[in-house]
Design a protein around this motif. Structure first.
Motif, mmCIF file in Angstrom:
data_model
loop_
_atom_site.group_PDB
_atom_site.id
_atom_site.type_symbol
_atom_site.label_atom_id
_atom_site.label_comp_id
_atom_site.label_asym_id
_atom_site.label_seq_id
_atom_site.Cartn_x
_atom_site.Cartn_y
_atom_site.Cartn_z
ATOM 1 N N SER A 102 0.854 -1.177 0.000
ATOM 2 C CA SER A 102 0.000 0.000 0.000
ATOM 3 C C SER A 102 0.895 1.233 0.000
ATOM 4 O O SER A 102 1.907 1.283 0.714
ATOM 5 C CB SER A 102 -0.917 0.009 1.223
ATOM 6 O OG SER A 102 -1.939 -0.957 1.085
ATOM 7 N N THR A 103 0.531 2.223 -0.812
ATOM 8 C CA THR A 103 1.433 3.336 -1.094
ATOM 9 C C THR A 103 0.649 4.638 -1.177
ATOM 10 O O THR A 103 -0.522 4.643 -1.559
ATOM 11 C CB THR A 103 2.164 3.099 -2.440
ATOM 12 O OG1 THR A 103 2.766 1.798 -2.423
ATOM 13 C CG2 THR A 103 3.228 4.139 -2.697
ATOM 14 N N ALA A 104 1.286 5.740 -0.812
ATOM 15 C CA ALA A 104 0.722 7.075 -1.006
ATOM 16 C C ALA A 104 1.654 7.866 -1.908
ATOM 17 O O ALA A 104 2.866 7.897 -1.679
ATOM 18 C CB ALA A 104 0.543 7.791 0.330
ATOM 19 N N ALA A 108 -6.926 11.941 -2.588
ATOM 20 C CA ALA A 108 -7.003 11.237 -1.303
ATOM 21 C C ALA A 108 -6.963 12.178 -0.104
ATOM 22 O O ALA A 108 -7.327 11.766 1.005
ATOM 23 C CB ALA A 108 -5.853 10.225 -1.198
ATOM 24 N N HIS A 109 -6.572 13.429 -0.295
ATOM 25 C CA HIS A 109 -6.591 14.378 0.822
ATOM 26 C C HIS A 109 -8.002 14.573 1.364
ATOM 27 O O HIS A 109 -8.187 15.025 2.501
ATOM 28 C CB HIS A 109 -6.020 15.731 0.389
ATOM 29 C CG HIS A 109 -6.759 16.368 -0.740
ATOM 30 N ND1 HIS A 109 -6.433 16.134 -2.056
ATOM 31 C CD2 HIS A 109 -7.834 17.175 -0.761
ATOM 32 C CE1 HIS A 109 -7.282 16.801 -2.830
ATOM 33 N NE2 HIS A 109 -8.141 17.439 -2.072
ATOM 34 N N LEU A 128 -2.976 5.739 -2.605
ATOM 35 C CA LEU A 128 -3.563 7.055 -2.372
ATOM 36 C C LEU A 128 -2.850 8.079 -3.251
ATOM 37 O O LEU A 128 -1.615 8.153 -3.238
ATOM 38 C CB LEU A 128 -3.433 7.458 -0.907
ATOM 39 C CG LEU A 128 -3.840 6.425 0.153
ATOM 40 C CD1 LEU A 128 -3.816 7.059 1.530
ATOM 41 C CD2 LEU A 128 -5.199 5.839 -0.144
ATOM 42 N N THR A 138 -2.746 12.234 -4.490
ATOM 43 C CA THR A 138 -3.168 13.625 -4.324
ATOM 44 C C THR A 138 -2.040 14.549 -4.732
ATOM 45 O O THR A 138 -0.865 14.154 -4.758
ATOM 46 C CB THR A 138 -3.590 13.920 -2.874
ATOM 47 O OG1 THR A 138 -4.048 15.275 -2.788
ATOM 48 C CG2 THR A 138 -2.442 13.739 -1.899
ATOM 49 N N ILE A 180 -0.919 14.175 5.321
ATOM 50 C CA ILE A 180 -0.216 12.947 4.917
ATOM 51 C C ILE A 180 -0.208 11.941 6.068
ATOM 52 O O ILE A 180 -0.469 10.746 5.880
ATOM 53 C CB ILE A 180 1.218 13.267 4.463
ATOM 54 C CG1 ILE A 180 1.186 14.084 3.159
ATOM 55 C CG2 ILE A 180 2.020 11.984 4.266
ATOM 56 C CD1 ILE A 180 2.551 14.600 2.741
ATOM 57 N N MET A 184 -3.713 10.422 6.316
ATOM 58 C CA MET A 184 -3.939 9.458 5.235
ATOM 59 C C MET A 184 -3.204 8.152 5.507
ATOM 60 O O MET A 184 -3.755 7.051 5.360
ATOM 61 C CB MET A 184 -3.465 10.054 3.905
ATOM 62 C CG MET A 184 -4.284 11.217 3.380
ATOM 63 S SD MET A 184 -3.386 12.204 2.135
ATOM 64 C CE MET A 184 -2.738 10.949 1.051
ATOM 65 N N ARG A 185 -1.958 8.270 5.904
ATOM 66 C CA ARG A 185 -1.113 7.095 6.115
ATOM 67 C C ARG A 185 -1.655 6.217 7.250
ATOM 68 O O ARG A 185 -1.703 4.989 7.140
ATOM 69 C CB ARG A 185 0.307 7.563 6.442
ATOM 70 C CG ARG A 185 1.352 6.482 6.458
ATOM 71 C CD ARG A 185 2.744 7.065 6.571
ATOM 72 N NE ARG A 185 2.960 7.755 7.834
ATOM 73 C CZ ARG A 185 3.275 7.129 8.974
ATOM 74 N NH1 ARG A 185 3.413 5.812 8.982
ATOM 75 N NH2 ARG A 185 3.471 7.812 10.065
ATOM 76 N N ILE A 187 -0.232 2.671 5.998
ATOM 77 C CA ILE A 187 0.840 2.760 5.001
ATOM 78 C C ILE A 187 2.153 3.076 5.708
ATOM 79 O O ILE A 187 2.230 4.017 6.507
ATOM 80 C CB ILE A 187 0.522 3.837 3.946
ATOM 81 C CG1 ILE A 187 -0.727 3.424 3.155
ATOM 82 C CG2 ILE A 187 1.702 4.062 3.011
ATOM 83 C CD1 ILE A 187 -1.212 4.485 2.187
ATOM 84 N N VAL A 221 5.469 6.276 1.473
ATOM 85 C CA VAL A 221 4.894 7.582 1.133
ATOM 86 C C VAL A 221 5.900 8.310 0.246
ATOM 87 O O VAL A 221 7.022 8.601 0.668
ATOM 88 C CB VAL A 221 4.599 8.415 2.396
ATOM 89 C CG1 VAL A 221 4.068 9.790 2.011
ATOM 90 C CG2 VAL A 221 3.604 7.691 3.286
#
Length: 686
Positions: free
Chosen positions: A38-40, A144-145, A175, A177, A185, A188-189, A194, A199
């Motif tokens: 899973s990644t942002a 995603a923000h 995610l 953005t 951030i 979200m994480r 994540i 990230v």
């Protein structure tokens, strides 16, 4: 193994998408996604976020589900994918049943690699039932923000996405953005578990953008705009030779008036805003994309989903809504890498309107209490279930939809309620083949069940309404399972086979009330205090934007600091060129107005005359009288101030408040001042 995977990804990049190499941090994101992490990805606008899911989708075994907040974003990305032969589709409310069914059939068969939907579609029980039937490799969340209440565009429905990931057993999330501060951030994480190393943040500095702040007084702004733009856009020339330009304003009427004034000066220009019908908006957007209209005067309704590389000028005639909005909007300039200008002309006059929008989101205490009273009543029932029709609750509580959704999310966070399921309260159907033929398709108990459906769905001409209670009672009497879930499953099967057309409406969310006893007044006060805290936070966000524009520090560096970008830190700061590659940057950018020696001071808003008792009688009294005549009560100061400042409330619609001359008469005055004045006048009136 990783090297082989990435070699394969590079082949896909060239053979499918036609790109010889990855840009910037795309490769780092794609490697993680294909590797199962899973990644942002927080990429500057125009830095190529979309490829970070489009390419991995072709290497993952199952469907990639993309959740997006806007239809325009989906359409633009879908067109790109289809041009490159990628099996992708979107589901949206504009499609007919046959189209939607064909798309879902492709997903079930495994033919489809990418499916795009809005976040709202995930509330649909039929769609969620469909998702449980298929394997999904990756959940992609665009913009995603929106999941963070500390973000600039918080969307309560986004908060449910981590639960949906678990419900549909999706192993990983991506995610995406362009605008996220460090606090956003982290939020979200945490919500998607994540790892910090997963990230990926690119720099926000773009060397081809000239950031200019030249604020002018309100009455001089239009001449200043024409004077600045004329030599850069050659207004008397042919449209195709004029520099593509977006001019952002706050209000729809400003878009119309500025566009009309510029047209008189010889510019080829159109206004664009949410007040236009969708067909007109689509036509204007396409004409802009194809160069037939070089200049657009637009509210923020314009720009999302726009991927036009040669926009040379982005001008803010009014203040943007936040630093995040400003960053997104200027990010639409110069995506082709050529020099482009971003000009901010506004003064502090527009601040009042933006602040009033913030105050307009805070509900009345009575509205919050109404919602809690309903919950408390439901909590005393044996099943402790609370069914909610959002539009009805909004009307009855006088809380607008978005603040109401936020309020419900806060109640979830406080452990007062928990979402359990959602369903469409009403279904209707139309037979595409004779009911007798439909019944003849089944044998035994199933035939009896179908006969029960046919006999108990009352038809009026061509459409019949499904009465679930009537069907259930008939089933009990006939000793046939006619539960709601079985009826819906059967009707959906009939539709899939092309035997009926099925339509649903009145989405109902069902919550479990988790507390049998609720101190309604204490919780009301707590929630109202949280609303006021968010109100203060949003006002501070606006002040931070003014501080940016009046900065005596390089504007590019100041923007980077806000978003936690360290491009300008240390002795050898890092920037990114227009291909996304890291390059050495000057400590100051050298091409913003501050670096050019111009520190801006935004002119104050024009002074307004003091309000008098006569003003109250002329503008507020007719509204008070109408309210009292139709509802039997005198409106409170908050409701009167909303009326005078033109801030929407559900109660205004049935009372036809907008027809009164006083509605919005003080929309240019600070809301707190108007409300305080109203309170004083009401005390005087006794």
């Amino acid at each position: 193994m990783t090297q082989n995977i990435m070699n394969s990804a590079r082949n896909t990049l060239l053979e499918v998408f036609g790109f010889p190499a990855f840009r910037g941090s795309q490769e780092a994101v794609i490697e993680r996604v294909i590797g199962g992490c899973s990644t942002a990805a927080i990429f500057a606008t125009g830095a190529g976020k979309s490829l970070c899911y489009q390419l991995p989708a072709l290497h993952l075994p199952h469907l990639t589900l993309v959740v997006s907040p806007l239809l325009a974003l989906m359409q633009d990305q879908l067109a790109f994918l289809q041009r490159h032969g990628v099996a992708a589709a979107s589901l949206d409310s504009t499609q007919d049943r046959d189209t939607a069914r064909a798309i879902m059939d492709r997903a079930r068969s495994g033919e489809l690699k990418i499916l795009m939907v809005s976040v709202e579609r995930l509330k649909n029980e039929r769609f969620r039932h469909f998702l449980r039937q298929i394997a999904i490799s990756l959940l992609v969340i665009d913009e995603a923000h929106c999941i963070s209440e500390w973000g600039h565009n918080f969307r309560p429905d986004y908060l449910k996405l981590p639960d949906y990931q678990r419900e549909f057993d999706i192993p990983q999330a991506l995610l995406l953005t362009a605008t996220a501060t460090p606090a956003v951030i982290d939020d979200m994480r945490a919500k998607f578990d994540i790892a910090l190393d997963d990230v990926i943040v690119t720099g926000f500095y773009r060397s081809n953008l000239e950031l200019l702040v030249h604020p002018v007084e309100t009455e001089s702004r239009l001449p200043a705009l024409v004077e600045w733009l004329s030599p850069r856009q050659a207004p008397m020339s042919e449209p195709e030779s004029q520099a593509p330009t977006i001019i952002y304003v706050t209000l729809q009427q400003t878009a119309e008036s500025v566009a009309a004034a510029m047209a008189k000066q010889g510019f080829s220009v159109r206004a664009y805003h949410a007040g236009l019908d969708s067909e007109t908006r689509d036509r204007i957007q396409q004409e802009f994309m194809h160069g037939e209209i070089p200049c657009i005067v637009a509210t923020i309704a314009f720009g999302m989903g726009i991927d036009k590389g040669d926009i040379r000028n982005v001008i803010h005639y009014d203040l943007p809504k936040s630093i995040e909005n400003y960053s997104q909007e200027i990010g639409r300039a110069g995506r082709d890498g050529n020099p482009s200008r971003c000009l901010m002309l506004a003064g502090r006059d527009g601040l009042r309107v933006l602040e009033n929008f913030v105050y307009g989101d805070t509900p009345e205490r009575e509205g919050i209490r109404h919602v809690l009273s309903e919950i408390a009543d439901a909590g005393r029932q044996a099943e402790r279930q609370w069914p909610v029709l959002l539009n009805t609750l909004s009307r009855d509580s006088n809380v607008r939809l978005l603040p109401l959704k936020t309020l419900l999310v806060r109640l979830e966070m406080h452990g007062v309620i928990a979402p359990r399921f959602a369903y469409l309260a009403e279904y209707r159907l139309r037979y595409l083949e004779a009911p007798s033929d439909l019944m003849a398709r089944f044998q035994g108990e199933r035939a009896d069940f179908v006969r029960l459906l046919v006999d108990n769905i009352a038809m009026a001409k061509t459409w019949g309404t499904v009465d679930f209670e009537r069907l259930y009672r008939a089933g009990v009497e006939a000793q046939i399972d006619a539960s709601r879930s079985r009826v819906i499953a059967a009707l959906e099967y009939f539709q899939d086979k092309g035997w009926v057309v099925l339509e649903g409406k009145r989405m109902t969310d069902v919550y479990e009330v988790r507390q049998s006893e609720i101190d309604v007044d204490a919780l009301t006060d707590r929630l109202l205090a949280e609303c006021h805290a968010r109100e203060r936070s949003e006002i501070e966000r606006l002040q931070a934007m003014l501080t940016l524009f009046e900065s005596d520090i390089c504007l590019a560096r100041r923007l980077g600091d806000y978003f936690g970008d360290d491009s300008f830190q240390g002795d050898n700061p890092i920037a990114h060129d227009d291909a996304g590659q890291s390059v050495q940057a000057a400590r100051d950018c050298g091409h913003c107005s501050v670096c050019q020696g111009h520190v801006a001071r935004l002119p104050a808003a024009p002074a307004l005359p003091e309000l008098t008792r006569d003003d109250f009688e002329r503008h507020a009294r007719p509204w008070i009288q109408r309210h009292q005549e139709q509802l039997g009560t005198v409106p409170g100061a908050q409701r009167i101030a909303h009326f005078l400042c033109g801030l929407a409330m559900p109660i205004f619609t049935p009372l036809k408040a907008r027809q009164l001359a006083g509605f919005g008469v003080y929309d240019q005055r600070p809301y707190p001042d108007v409300r305080a004045w109203v309170e004083r006048q009401m005390v005087v009136a006794g």
